[in-house]
Design an enzyme around this catalytic site. Structure first.
Site, PDB file in Angstrom:
ATOM      1  N   HIS A  55       1.550  -1.117   0.253  1.00 43.60           N
ATOM      2  CA  HIS A  55      -0.237   0.287   0.174  1.00 43.60           C
ATOM      3  C   HIS A  55       0.916   1.440  -0.348  1.00 43.60           C
ATOM      4  CE1 HIS A  55      -3.130  -2.711   1.084  1.00 43.60           C
ATOM      5  NE2 HIS A  55      -2.546  -3.165   2.433  1.00 43.60           N
ATOM      6  N   SER A  78       1.556  -0.401  -5.368  1.00 44.28           N
ATOM      7  CA  SER A  78       0.443  -0.151  -4.699  1.00 44.28           C
ATOM      8  C   SER A  78       0.330  -2.088  -3.880  1.00 44.28           C
ATOM      9  CB  SER A  78      -0.363   0.589  -4.290  1.00 44.28           C
ATOM     10  OG  SER A  78      -1.220   0.719  -2.912  1.00 44.28           O
ATOM     11  N   SER A  83      -5.663   1.636  -2.731  1.00 42.80           N
ATOM     12  CA  SER A  83      -4.737   1.979  -1.232  1.00 42.80           C
ATOM     13  C   SER A  83      -4.264   3.428  -0.920  1.00 42.80           C
ATOM     14  CB  SER A  83      -4.409   0.424  -0.404  1.00 42.80           C
ATOM     15  OG  SER A  83      -3.375   0.521  -1.566  1.00 42.80           O
ATOM     16  N   ASP A 141       3.407  -7.335   0.077  1.00 46.49           N
ATOM     17  CA  ASP A 141       2.533  -7.703   1.507  1.00 46.49           C
ATOM     18  C   ASP A 141       0.703  -8.677   0.328  1.00 46.49           C
ATOM     19  OD1 ASP A 141      -0.312  -6.502   2.582  1.00 46.49           O
ATOM     20  OD2 ASP A 141       0.520  -4.932   2.944  1.00 46.49           O
ATOM     21  N   GLU A 203       4.249  -8.921   3.822  1.00 46.76           N
ATOM     22  CA  GLU A 203       3.924  -8.139   5.033  1.00 46.76           C
ATOM     23  C   GLU A 203       2.366  -9.342   5.746  1.00 46.76           C
ATOM     24  OE1 GLU A 203       5.009  -5.090   6.532  1.00 46.76           O
ATOM     25  OE2 GLU A 203       2.772  -4.044   6.991  1.00 46.76           O
ATOM     26  N   ASN A 228       4.932 -10.675   8.852  1.00 48.51           N
ATOM     27  CA  ASN A 228       2.985 -10.666   9.536  1.00 48.51           C
ATOM     28  C   ASN A 228       3.799 -11.787  10.382  1.00 48.51           C
ATOM     29  OD1 ASN A 228       0.704 -10.444   9.661  1.00 48.51           O
ATOM     30  ND2 ASN A 228       0.986 -13.192   9.979  1.00 48.51           N
ATOM     31  N   LYS A 233       4.654  -7.495  14.779  1.00 51.75           N
ATOM     32  CA  LYS A 233       4.217  -6.789  13.465  1.00 51.75           C
ATOM     33  C   LYS A 233       2.598  -7.846  13.892  1.00 51.75           C
ATOM     34  CE  LYS A 233       2.224  -7.144   9.428  1.00 51.75           C
ATOM     35  NZ  LYS A 233       0.438  -7.570   8.911  1.00 51.75           N
ATOM     36  N   ASP A 237       0.354  -4.486  14.903  1.00 54.34           N
ATOM     37  CA  ASP A 237      -0.535  -4.030  13.230  1.00 54.34           C
ATOM     38  C   ASP A 237      -1.677  -4.590  13.201  1.00 54.34           C
ATOM     39  OD1 ASP A 237      -1.010  -4.473  10.579  1.00 54.34           O
ATOM     40  OD2 ASP A 237       0.769  -3.384   9.794  1.00 54.34           O
ATOM     41  N   ASN A 238      -2.034  -5.866  13.056  1.00 54.90           N
ATOM     42  CA  ASN A 238      -3.010  -6.105  12.711  1.00 54.90           C
ATOM     43  C   ASN A 238      -4.035  -5.950  13.987  1.00 54.90           C
ATOM     44  OD1 ASN A 238      -1.259  -7.755  11.371  1.00 54.90           O
ATOM     45  ND2 ASN A 238      -2.457  -9.700  11.458  1.00 54.90           N
ATOM     46  N   CYS A 242      -5.739  -1.973  12.975  1.00 54.86           N
ATOM     47  CA  CYS A 242      -7.247  -2.313  12.836  1.00 54.86           C
ATOM     48  C   CYS A 242      -7.732  -1.731  14.227  1.00 54.86           C
ATOM     49  CB  CYS A 242      -7.752  -3.751  12.561  1.00 54.86           C
ATOM     50  SG  CYS A 242      -7.186  -4.472  11.054  1.00 54.86           S
ATOM     51  N   HIS A 348      -7.278  -9.363   3.977  1.00 52.32           N
ATOM     52  CA  HIS A 348      -6.565  -8.814   2.555  1.00 52.32           C
ATOM     53  C   HIS A 348      -7.354  -8.232   0.983  1.00 52.32           C
ATOM     54  CE1 HIS A 348      -2.468  -7.414   0.138  1.00 52.32           C
ATOM     55  NE2 HIS A 348      -3.016  -8.213  -0.443  1.00 52.32           N
ATOM     56  N   HIS A 401      -3.183   2.207   8.256  1.00 54.18           N
ATOM     57  CA  HIS A 401      -2.502   2.084   9.856  1.00 54.18           C
ATOM     58  C   HIS A 401      -1.707   3.234  10.332  1.00 54.18           C
ATOM     59  CE1 HIS A 401      -4.630  -1.938   9.723  1.00 54.18           C
ATOM     60  NE2 HIS A 401      -3.804  -3.322  10.469  1.00 54.18           N
ATOM     61  N   SER A 409       5.645  -2.946  12.213  1.00 55.41           N
ATOM     62  CA  SER A 409       6.006  -3.325  11.172  1.00 55.41           C
ATOM     63  C   SER A 409       7.131  -3.659  10.101  1.00 55.41           C
ATOM     64  CB  SER A 409       4.902  -3.578   9.869  1.00 55.41           C
ATOM     65  OG  SER A 409       3.827  -2.951  11.006  1.00 55.41           O
ATOM     66  N   GLN A 413      10.043  -5.476   8.655  1.00 52.01           N
ATOM     67  CA  GLN A 413      10.666  -5.365   6.942  1.00 52.01           C
ATOM     68  C   GLN A 413      12.185  -5.197   6.503  1.00 52.01           C
ATOM     69  OE1 GLN A 413       8.386  -6.549   4.669  1.00 52.01           O
ATOM     70  NE2 GLN A 413       6.717  -6.725   4.377  1.00 52.01           N
TER      71      GLN A 413
HETATM   72  P1  NAI Z   1      -6.253 -14.205  11.894  1.00 58.87           P
HETATM   73  O1  NAI Z   1      -5.457 -15.468  11.318  1.00 58.87           O
HETATM   74  O2  NAI Z   1      -5.554 -13.968  12.969  1.00 58.87           O
HETATM   75  O3  NAI Z   1      -7.593 -14.380  11.848  1.00 58.87           O
HETATM   76  C1  NAI Z   1      -8.151 -15.028  10.727  1.00 58.87           C
HETATM   77  C2  NAI Z   1     -10.017 -15.321  11.499  1.00 58.87           C
HETATM   78  O4  NAI Z   1     -10.723 -15.696  11.125  1.00 58.87           O
HETATM   79  C3  NAI Z   1      -9.522 -16.897  12.298  1.00 58.87           C
HETATM   80  O5  NAI Z   1      -9.615 -16.662  14.024  1.00 58.87           O
HETATM   81  C4  NAI Z   1     -10.224 -17.252  11.715  1.00 58.87           C
HETATM   82  O6  NAI Z   1     -10.840 -19.156  12.839  1.00 58.87           O
HETATM   83  C5  NAI Z   1     -11.305 -16.822  11.336  1.00 58.87           C
HETATM   84  N1  NAI Z   1     -12.261 -17.385  10.191  1.00 58.87           N
HETATM   85  C6  NAI Z   1     -12.024 -18.191   9.493  1.00 58.87           C
HETATM   86  N2  NAI Z   1     -13.293 -18.441   8.053  1.00 58.87           N
HETATM   87  C7  NAI Z   1     -13.829 -18.293   9.017  1.00 58.87           C
HETATM   88  C8  NAI Z   1     -15.548 -18.045   8.910  1.00 58.87           C
HETATM   89  N3  NAI Z   1     -16.319 -18.858   8.029  1.00 58.87           N
HETATM   90  N4  NAI Z   1     -16.437 -17.400   9.923  1.00 58.87           N
HETATM   91  C9  NAI Z   1     -15.541 -16.773  11.012  1.00 58.87           C
HETATM   92  N5  NAI Z   1     -14.383 -16.413  11.038  1.00 58.87           N
HETATM   93  C10 NAI Z   1     -13.583 -17.820  10.145  1.00 58.87           C
HETATM   94  O7  NAI Z   1      -5.700 -14.217  10.672  1.00 58.87           O
HETATM   95  P2  NAI Z   1      -5.295 -11.461  11.014  1.00 58.87           P
HETATM   96  O8  NAI Z   1      -4.025 -11.726  11.090  1.00 58.87           O
HETATM   97  O9  NAI Z   1      -6.668 -11.189  11.331  1.00 58.87           O
HETATM   98  O10 NAI Z   1      -6.036 -11.161   9.592  1.00 58.87           O
HETATM   99  C11 NAI Z   1      -6.434 -11.912   8.500  1.00 58.87           C
HETATM  100  C12 NAI Z   1      -7.460 -11.333   7.459  1.00 58.87           C
HETATM  101  O11 NAI Z   1      -6.633  -9.697   7.544  1.00 58.87           O
HETATM  102  C13 NAI Z   1      -6.310 -11.117   6.300  1.00 58.87           C
HETATM  103  O12 NAI Z   1      -6.597 -11.379   5.001  1.00 58.87           O
HETATM  104  C14 NAI Z   1      -4.865 -10.456   6.783  1.00 58.87           C
HETATM  105  O13 NAI Z   1      -3.755 -10.419   5.035  1.00 58.87           O
HETATM  106  C15 NAI Z   1      -5.420  -8.810   7.035  1.00 58.87           C
HETATM  107  N6  NAI Z   1      -5.383  -7.923   7.300  1.00 58.87           N
HETATM  108  C16 NAI Z   1      -5.448  -6.614   6.583  1.00 58.87           C
HETATM  109  C17 NAI Z   1      -4.743  -5.771   7.383  1.00 58.87           C
HETATM  110  C18 NAI Z   1      -5.130  -4.291   7.376  1.00 58.87           C
HETATM  111  O14 NAI Z   1      -4.883  -2.997   8.069  1.00 58.87           O
HETATM  112  N7  NAI Z   1      -6.383  -4.469   6.471  1.00 58.87           N
HETATM  113  C19 NAI Z   1      -3.694  -5.485   8.424  1.00 58.87           C
HETATM  114  C20 NAI Z   1      -3.525  -7.017   8.887  1.00 58.87           C
HETATM  115  C21 NAI Z   1      -4.307  -7.985   8.398  1.00 58.87           C
END
Ligand code: NAI
Length: 480
Positions: A55, A78, A83, A141, A203, A228, A233, A237-238, A242, A348, A401, A409, A413
């Site tokens: 991003h 990006s 983003s 990322d 990332e 990650n 991180k 960050d996550n 958020c 993501h 963020h 984070s 990196q």
């Molecule tokens: P994580 O694996 O810690 O959490 C995902 C959760 O979703 C897990 O607990 C899992 O059991 C649950 N899950 C899976 N399928 C499901 C369903 N059908 N119904 C309900 N729950 C379900 O992963 P994390 O680190 O929380 O990342 C989640 C997403 O966010 C990823 O795609 C990651 O790349 C992205 N992300 C986005 C950020 C942003 O700024 N927008 C920052 C960091 C990560």
């Protein structure tokens, strides 16, 4: 091209505005700035040609300029069509000296509101560094840059790019056409590129997941560091990122009062935990959905109700997906929602919400309220509000963020890039995490700014719990 510097950004005139924001961000990014200082003399990234896909925000600008300050040659895109902060992109091209010229000016190919064709064209601009030189490092990322290289190598080996099948996602069709053009010009382009690449630092959760899949199928072409899963991180960050940027995105998009509303958070991993807290902090009544009994129990113990989406779809006001999985909110769910329910994703990729299914629902019409905010009206007259067309809304509707958390984070990196670039023999075609002492170092770099005073272990205490006085303080299996 200006002064031999290639770029594709919205408007270079935005550079001054971007530079002011970068200057303020630097103060909030103590880890990155300390890393700049530590390595200014030794220039560990001299000779590194880093292809970065992350991003293109103000915080990322500080990362890019840190990599350059450590000696790297960098090209940047990006990793999401919505983003980019256009002023940050312009400022990075122009560089801190005010002239778009290497080495301080960096080729950036990114603007807010790319089409998918633009997006993959930009990603394909990452590789050629001029004078016959190609990238030798990837900073990724979500894994799109890594995907392009792997698919390129696969199709070059096969001698042709396959025709898309009808049920391939639209985006994959664009990837195929991007690679087809490349193969027409050079049948070995990605094969030669992959041979040069010393490694990738990834990332996010979703990108890391894909890397482990490549290892499992023995297809990973170069070493990878999973940034990650540095504790500094994903547990920061996550989660705290958020917690800040989810409500920011919803507020900028809708300005709807969150207090008192019923909000559903799908997924209670790191992002889900921060997102639930974000909405609870505004006084929303938060309900969580989960598939994992451990995370479901955690949510319950935190005081959230845990239900299925079907239980709550008809009465909740706000729905946010955080799962990294797909098809979480389907078209039939959206059809049942309350009038003007808000639907967004902070995971993501956009396939957490079945946007294709929504668009195809008979009788549905789409009205743009403003960029990245759309009202979908169903045949019965009720409507829902979809943020960022199902793409991650904290970066599409807000600016992602804030700097302080991204400093954690991005310090990881930078350290990961130095590791893979300077110690190529030490890493095989596998996925690694940074050692704990470096994770602790990243945390340490952020303490002073918050006025944190650490207690120092005595030698005797350290011996009693079996650690070194200087750390690492926890065993690998500790979960924080
Ligand atoms: P994580 O694996 O810690 O959490 C995902 C959760 O979703 C897990 O607990 C899992 O059991 C649950 N899950 C899976 N399928 C499901 C369903 N059908 N119904 C309900 N729950 C379900 O992963 P994390 O680190 O929380 O990342 C989640 C997403 O966010 C990823 O795609 C990651 O790349 C992205 N992300 C986005 C950020 C942003 O700024 N927008 C920052 C960091 C990560």
């Amino acid at each position: 091209k200006v002064n031999g510097l290639e770029f594709a950004v919205k408007d270079l005139a935005l550079a001054e505005a971007g530079r002011h924001q970068i200057r303020l961000a630097e103060h909030e990014m103590p880890g990155l700035m300390a890393t700049r200082k530590e390595y200014a003399g030794s220039q560990p990234l001299k000779g590194a040609r880093i292809a970065g896909s992350l991003h293109m925000t103000v915080q990322t600008a500080v990362l890019i300029e840190t990599l350059v300050a450590l000696g790297a040659d960098v090209r940047w895109v990006s990793c999401n069509i919505f983003s980019t902060q256009d002023e940050a992109a312009a400022a990075v091209v122009v560089g801190p000296n005010g002239t778009p010229e290497k080495p301080a000016g960096v080729p950036v190919f990114a603007w807010k509101g790319e089409t998918l064709e633009d997006y993959w064209w930009c990603t394909d601009q990452l590789w050629d560094f001029g004078d016959g030189k190609v990238a030798n490092m990837i900073l990724d990322d979500g894994g799109d840059a890594t995907l392009l290289v792997h698919k390129g190598v696969e199709f070059e080996a096969a001698g042709a790019v396959p025709q898309p099948s009808a049920d391939d996602p639209e985006e994959f069709k664009v990837v195929l056409s991007t690679l087809r053009k490349s193969l027409e010009n050079d049948k070995q382009r990605f094969t030669k590129l992959a041979a040069e690449i010393k490694g990738v630092t990834e990332e996010t959760t979703t990108g890391v997941h894909k890397l482990y899949e490549l290892v499992k199928s023995e297809e990973l072409l170069f070493p990878a560091i999973n940034v990650n899963d540095s504790v500094t991180k994903s547990k920061f960050d996550n989660k705290y990122g958020c917690r800040h940027s989810l409500v920011d995105g919803i507020n900028r998009a809708t300005d709807v009062l969150i207090g008192g509303k019923v909000a559903v958070i799908c997924g209670f991993g790191d992002v889900g935990k921060g997102s639930a807290e974000s909405l609870r902090g505004q006084g929303a009544r938060v309900i969580v959905t989960e598939i994992d009994p451990i995370c479901a129990l955690q949510a319950a113990m935190e005081g959230y109700e845990v239900k299925t989406l079907e239980d709550v779809v008809e009465y909740a006001d706000i729905f946010i997906t955080t799962t990294g999985n797909y098809d979480i909110i389907k078209a039939e769910h959206m059809a049942k929602m309350k009038h003007q329910a808000i639907v967004g994703n902070i995971g993501h990729f956009d396939n957490e919400i079945d946007m294709a299914g929504l668009e195809k629902t008979p009788g549905v019409t789409k009205q743009e309220i403003k960029p990245q905010v759309h009202e979908y009206t169903f045949a019965d007259g009720h409507s829902i509000i979809v943020l960022s067309e199902g793409r991650l809304l904290n970066l599409g509707n807000a600016t992602g963020h804030p700097s302080f958390v991204m400093s954690n984070s991005f310090t990881n990196q930078t350290i990961a890039q130095i590791e893979l670039f300077t110690k190529p023999g030490e890493y095989g075609k596998d996925v690694y995490v940074l050692p704990k002492h470096l994770d602790e170092k990243v945390a340490r770099l952020h303490l002073d700014a918050l006025g944190v005073k650490l207690t120092k272990l005595t030698k005797e205490q350290a011996a009693y719990i079996g650690v070194d006085v200087e750390g690492p303080y926890k065993p690998e299996h500790y979960r924080y």
